[in-house]
Design a protein around this motif. Sequence first.
Motif, mmCIF file in Angstrom:
data_model
loop_
_atom_site.group_PDB
_atom_site.id
_atom_site.type_symbol
_atom_site.label_atom_id
_atom_site.label_comp_id
_atom_site.label_asym_id
_atom_site.label_seq_id
_atom_site.Cartn_x
_atom_site.Cartn_y
_atom_site.Cartn_z
ATOM 1 N N GLU A 61 0.933 -1.380 0.210
ATOM 2 C CA GLU A 61 -0.055 0.070 0.170
ATOM 3 C C GLU A 61 0.849 1.195 0.102
ATOM 4 O O GLU A 61 0.570 2.100 -0.675
ATOM 5 C CB GLU A 61 -0.978 0.002 1.230
ATOM 6 C CG GLU A 61 -1.996 1.152 1.298
ATOM 7 C CD GLU A 61 -2.484 1.165 2.418
ATOM 8 O OE1 GLU A 61 -3.652 2.176 2.636
ATOM 9 O OE2 GLU A 61 -2.589 0.138 3.456
ATOM 10 N N GLN A 62 2.070 1.219 0.863
ATOM 11 C CA GLN A 62 2.920 2.350 0.998
ATOM 12 C C GLN A 62 3.565 2.576 -0.476
ATOM 13 O O GLN A 62 3.677 3.936 -1.042
ATOM 14 C CB GLN A 62 3.915 2.293 2.134
ATOM 15 C CG GLN A 62 3.363 2.134 3.224
ATOM 16 C CD GLN A 62 4.275 1.473 4.358
ATOM 17 O OE1 GLN A 62 5.276 1.537 4.007
ATOM 18 N NE2 GLN A 62 3.634 1.418 5.358
ATOM 19 N N GLU A 103 0.949 3.926 -3.017
ATOM 20 C CA GLU A 103 0.879 5.367 -2.926
ATOM 21 C C GLU A 103 2.062 6.361 -3.491
ATOM 22 O O GLU A 103 1.773 7.533 -3.989
ATOM 23 C CB GLU A 103 0.621 5.567 -1.312
ATOM 24 C CG GLU A 103 -0.871 5.173 -0.818
ATOM 25 C CD GLU A 103 -0.850 5.347 0.785
ATOM 26 O OE1 GLU A 103 0.228 5.694 1.431
ATOM 27 O OE2 GLU A 103 -2.016 5.032 1.144
ATOM 28 N N GLU A 104 3.299 5.934 -3.260
ATOM 29 C CA GLU A 104 4.316 6.683 -3.515
ATOM 30 C C GLU A 104 4.452 6.754 -5.081
ATOM 31 O O GLU A 104 4.859 7.904 -5.611
ATOM 32 C CB GLU A 104 5.482 6.233 -2.921
ATOM 33 C CG GLU A 104 5.712 6.383 -1.381
ATOM 34 C CD GLU A 104 5.774 7.783 -0.979
ATOM 35 O OE1 GLU A 104 6.211 8.742 -1.877
ATOM 36 O OE2 GLU A 104 5.139 8.065 0.029
ATOM 37 N N ALA A 128 2.066 8.879 -6.647
ATOM 38 C CA ALA A 128 2.194 10.338 -6.143
ATOM 39 C C ALA A 128 3.278 10.775 -7.251
ATOM 40 O O ALA A 128 3.262 11.888 -7.818
ATOM 41 C CB ALA A 128 2.509 10.537 -5.062
ATOM 42 N N ALA A 188 -3.736 5.483 -10.900
ATOM 43 C CA ALA A 188 -4.144 4.265 -9.955
ATOM 44 C C ALA A 188 -4.203 3.101 -10.476
ATOM 45 O O ALA A 188 -3.555 2.087 -10.129
ATOM 46 C CB ALA A 188 -5.152 4.970 -8.996
#
Length: 389
Positions: free
Chosen positions: A160-161, A164-165, A168, A378
């Motif tokens: 998940e981390q 997200e990066e 971004a 995404a």
Amino acid sequence: MEYVVAAVILLVVLVVGAVGLVVPKVRRKQLPPPAPTLPADEELPPLIERPEAPQAPVAVEEPPAPVVVEEPAAPAIEKPEPTAGRLVRLRARLARSQTALGRGLLSVLSRDHLEDDDWEEIEDSLITADVGVEATQVIVERLKERVRILGTRTVAEVREQLAEELVAALEPDLDRTLRTAAHDGRPAVLMVVGVNGAGKTTTCGKIGRVLIADGRTVLFGAADTFRAAAAEQLATWGERVGAETVRGPEGGDPASVAFDAVKRGIDIGVDTVVVDTAGRLQNKVGLMDELGKVKRVVEKHGPVDETLLVLDATTGQNGLEQARVFTEVVDVTGVVLTKLDGTAKGGIVIAVQRKLGIPVKLVGLGEGPDDLAPFEPAAFVEALLGETA
């Protein structure tokens, strides 16, 4: 004298006797009976008619049947599949990229303790995937901060981390819409530029299908007049979806063809004119100037709404140089990244946007006619990471 007279008399007797013998024989031959005489009021019986021999029927020649010339059947008009969610459906195309950006990174980040060597391995993986040095440094620093704060974590948390990066880094707030709606009584004009071999003409055809799938009417302008097969190829794409193609003579003026295409689009009232241009090598100054001329001539009808640069994902960082030179000649508004399914370097999407500030608007993920998808950061990251949680 007596003897003479006696001889004459004897001769006469002989002649008369011979005649007497011949005449009775002649008389004995019966003459045909005379025709009966009928009373005046009696008619002759009708003649007996002999039946006529049957005659073979006379063959009557019929006029030849008219020759029917069958015209070739028009190709069936295809209905492209909707573009909504297309990238999700094509996630399997990114299987090769998963090795570099998905499984490789997750396997390292899931370790209990990350040493300097581990972070170097992460950096190498990102750079190898063509994310670029600057973008890699930013991503790694942010991941380090997360690890320091969160400490021990599960694989699901790491995934998940990382997702997200990466999202971004893809700058999800960039405008990725295609301006293709008609306005002010004229169609929107979409120019497609790029170097030879990037799949530009094919991409034009696929862009037309994307627009038609989203409800637009389209006309193609075959302004690549230097490659004989380009116009024919584009016309074939148009026929499959019922879109007209404006062409010019081989070796003709590309700007003239582009001008005529927009004029024709105005006349028939289509929503979007897609103009294919000749492939340019970025170091050919004369050709690049010509590309600028095409845009100036088209703009006599009105501004060009979109200028899409087609880049081959397999060219890696060299594609950034190509993009930079094109942006100096024409105002590139978006990037179409092709052949993304054939490389493990999906990070080029991040590098293009970070280096140029130009959004990736479409990505090509296969050989099929509908394998061009609107880019969604995404969904793209989810496809890269796969089901590795």
